[in-house]
Every structure is written in structure tokens, then in C-alpha cells.
Design an enzyme around this catalytic site. Sequence first.
Site, PDB file in Angstrom:
ATOM      1  CB  SER A 139      -1.014   0.026   1.173  1.00 57.08           C
ATOM      2  OG  SER A 139      -1.692   1.192   1.391  1.00 57.08           O
ATOM      3  CE  LYS A 165      -4.764   0.108   0.430  1.00 59.40           C
ATOM      4  NZ  LYS A 165      -5.603  -0.801   1.541  1.00 59.40           N
ATOM      5  CE  LYS A 167      -3.987   3.842   2.270  1.00 54.28           C
ATOM      6  NZ  LYS A 167      -5.088   3.352   2.782  1.00 54.28           N
ATOM      7  CG  ASP A 192      -7.945   2.421   0.895  1.00 52.29           C
ATOM      8  OD1 ASP A 192      -9.030   2.901   0.683  1.00 52.29           O
ATOM      9  OD2 ASP A 192      -7.213   1.791   1.785  1.00 52.29           O
ATOM     10  CD  GLU A 217      -9.110  -0.754   0.797  1.00 46.25           C
ATOM     11  OE1 GLU A 217      -8.003  -0.704  -0.089  1.00 46.25           O
ATOM     12  OE2 GLU A 217      -8.898  -0.546   2.092  1.00 46.25           O
ATOM     13  CG  ASP A 242     -10.415  -1.000   5.148  1.00 47.74           C
ATOM     14  OD1 ASP A 242     -10.929  -1.281   6.389  1.00 47.74           O
ATOM     15  OD2 ASP A 242      -9.221  -0.104   5.152  1.00 47.74           O
ATOM     16  CE  LYS A 266      -7.199  -2.234   7.073  1.00 48.50           C
ATOM     17  NZ  LYS A 266      -7.537  -0.854   6.724  1.00 48.50           N
ATOM     18  N   GLY A 294      -4.407  -4.162   6.166  1.00 47.49           N
ATOM     19  CA  GLY A 294      -2.823  -3.995   7.037  1.00 47.49           C
ATOM     20  C   GLY A 294      -3.345  -2.448   7.923  1.00 47.49           C
TER      21      GLY A 294
END
Length: 375
Positions: A139, A165, A167, A192, A217, A242, A266, A294
Site C-alpha cells: 500500500s 495499492k 491511496k 483506496d 476501496e 474496509d 482486518k 493491514g
Amino acid sequence: MQLARLTFYRVRMPLQHPFETSFGRMTHRECIVVEAEDEAGHIGWGECPADRDPGYAYETTGTAWHILQEFLAPAALQTPLNDEAPAADFQRRVRAVRGHPMAKAGLEMALWDLHGRRTGRSLRALLGGVQERVPVGVSIGLQPSTDALVRRVGDFLALGYRRIKIKIKPGRDVGEVAAVRRAFPDTPLQVDANSAYTLETARALKPLDDFNLLLIEQPLAEDDLWDHHKLQAEFRTPICLDESIVAPRHARQALEMDAARVINIKQGRVGGLLNAVAIHNLAQAQGVPVWCGGMLETGIGRAANLALASLPNFTLPGDISATDRYYARDITRERFTLNADGTITVPDAPGLGITVDRSALAAYTLRSTRLTPPA
Ligand code: NPQ
Ligand code: MG
């Protein structure tokens, strides 16, 4: 099993690189480490992933510290826990504590580790994991520029990560994805938003449908399954939830209403490994893929994530990176490294399969406290 003592450590660890998301920029990781000891001197470790600031979730190290000491620890210490299923017994005892899933997850994890050490079984075996190594991704936080982001993606691909991934946030989304896609046309890629959009502003993300992303996400607010349903109807790309999923019921309802087509699990966010496995099982029964998220865990939480991700329906690579992606010095003696095939090996020693480096733990501890059973 009667607990002889519970010790809580509030720790603060420097990150290798600052990590920036739509909710802020972090340079350090705070969390609470839980040490559970039985009367025979066996020790189990757990990690509560609440952060210093309530940016990702409402829980903080401060709220979790309070809930653990005032409510969760007394429930665990009161009388002997069921020998066969201490984690389930603990969760029954704390059912009346509303919310605070990360606090519960931290203590539950220590009971799993202790149970595994007492019975000589690995957490992977206890949970029903089937993989010896699990595929992992990385990420990547928001970067100062699009060029810097593309460079960073290239660096992680060169290290062997299987999936990227990135952000995103409003204004830092379609352009970033387009640049990464241009540079890496075939890399498994996902984004995400950490809840940074509304149904209206998320319409700007429509061009993402043409970049062959694995998923988008958590674009919208955590308490908004309904608008995620409306957004999913407008996108071919699967929406993945998430923050919205903090219990198995949310997962069931999100799938029923087509608010998501993938779930990020998670164990900390959903209140522990028992709930995480329950969500895995219900998604599996409906043919819905899940992956392991994570939260910049120490080696303790990282070991738990690896065991969880070895269950059969974790069919997408997890956000379980190698230790050195986050920490120069961890609090476990084990450092998790990337295998040549882009996997990380799941520990197979009893419990979590880790040993805590007590001098590293002491170096990072801001304060600690110890609780014992009532006299
Ligand atoms: C996510 N994780 O998937 C989270 C965000 C995140 C690796 O992107 C402390 C507590 C630190 C919660 C850092 C990744 C955190 C945190 C990141 C959550 O949304
Ligand atoms: Mg996320």
C-alpha cells in the site's frame, strides 16, 4: 486456563517513511501491545492496532488503553477461561462492551497466542489456514508528486510485490492512476480512498472504470452502506469495503445489498480473529473474494495477519508487506521478508510463532501497566 497477569504496553515506533492517506500523514506508529501470562508461565502476545489519532477509526491508543484496563482485562482475569476456546469465552464475556473492536482484538490475539503455545499448535492450524505462504501487495501512500508516485511504484515492483495499492483523495485520483497505468500497464492495481468522497464527488472517479483496477476501496463514509450500493451500480469495477465492515453483520448486509463485491478483512477492525474468520466464511459461502488488510502492524500483528490470510478464501494479495517496508527495528526478533515469488511465509511455530525482543519493546514503550486477578 487462569490468567496470572495481563501487561499493557503503549508503544510508539518510528516509520521508515512517512505514510500519507486522505486522513493524514503519519511519521510514527502508536499501538498497544498486550502480554498475557497463565499460571504455568506461558506467555501470549497481542497487538491492539488503534492509532494515536482518530483518523482511520474512532478508537485511539487512549480510548483502547481505558477500555482494556477498565472493562476487558477484568473480564478476562475474573475466573478461568475455557481451556478449549479461550478467545470465544473472552468474547462472550465482553459482549456487553459496546464497540471498541480494536481494543477487543488486541486482548483476543494474546489469548490465541497463549492458547497456541499451551497446546503446541500454530495460529494458522488453529484458524484452519491452508497456505504455507501467502501472496502480498504493498500500500503506497499519497506522494508529493505524480512522478514520485510512479517511481515509488516501480521501486516496490522491483522488490517483488505482486500487487500495488495507491491511496487517492479528491483531486489526487484519476491523474495518478492514469500515470501509474501508463508506466505499468499490466500490474495488478487497486486504489483506496479511506472515505474521502461523497456520492456526488465520487462521480469524478468514473474514468477509473477504464483502468482495469482490481477494486476501488472505501470511497464513501464508513457508516454509509446505502450510498456504496448506489455507487456500485454505476461502476463496473468492484467496490471493496474496509472501514464500513466492523462486524460480520455488516459484511452480510453489504453483500445482500450489493454495496461491495470484495471485502477487506482486518482482524483489528472487526474485533478480532474470530470475527475475521466469520466474515471470511460468509463471503466464501457466497463466492465473494476477500483479502487481508493491514494497519502498519508490528511483527506481532503481522504474524496474526499472515495466519489469517492463509485461509482459503483470501484469494487477492493482502496489504501484508515485509517488515522493512515499515520498520527499521521491530519489536519481534523475526523479520518478515518477501520470498522471490512475491509471497511471505506464514509462521508455523506454536501460537503466533514470534518472539518479542524485550529490549526493543522497552525502547519503544511510553508507559506500561500490569493487572492481576482479583484477590
Ligand atoms: C487501509 N492500511 O487499508 C489502511 C489505512 C491505515 C496499509 O493502507 C494506524 C491505524 C495506522 C490505522 C495506517 C493501509 C494506519 C491505520 C493506515 C490504517 O485503509
Ligand atoms: Mg483501506
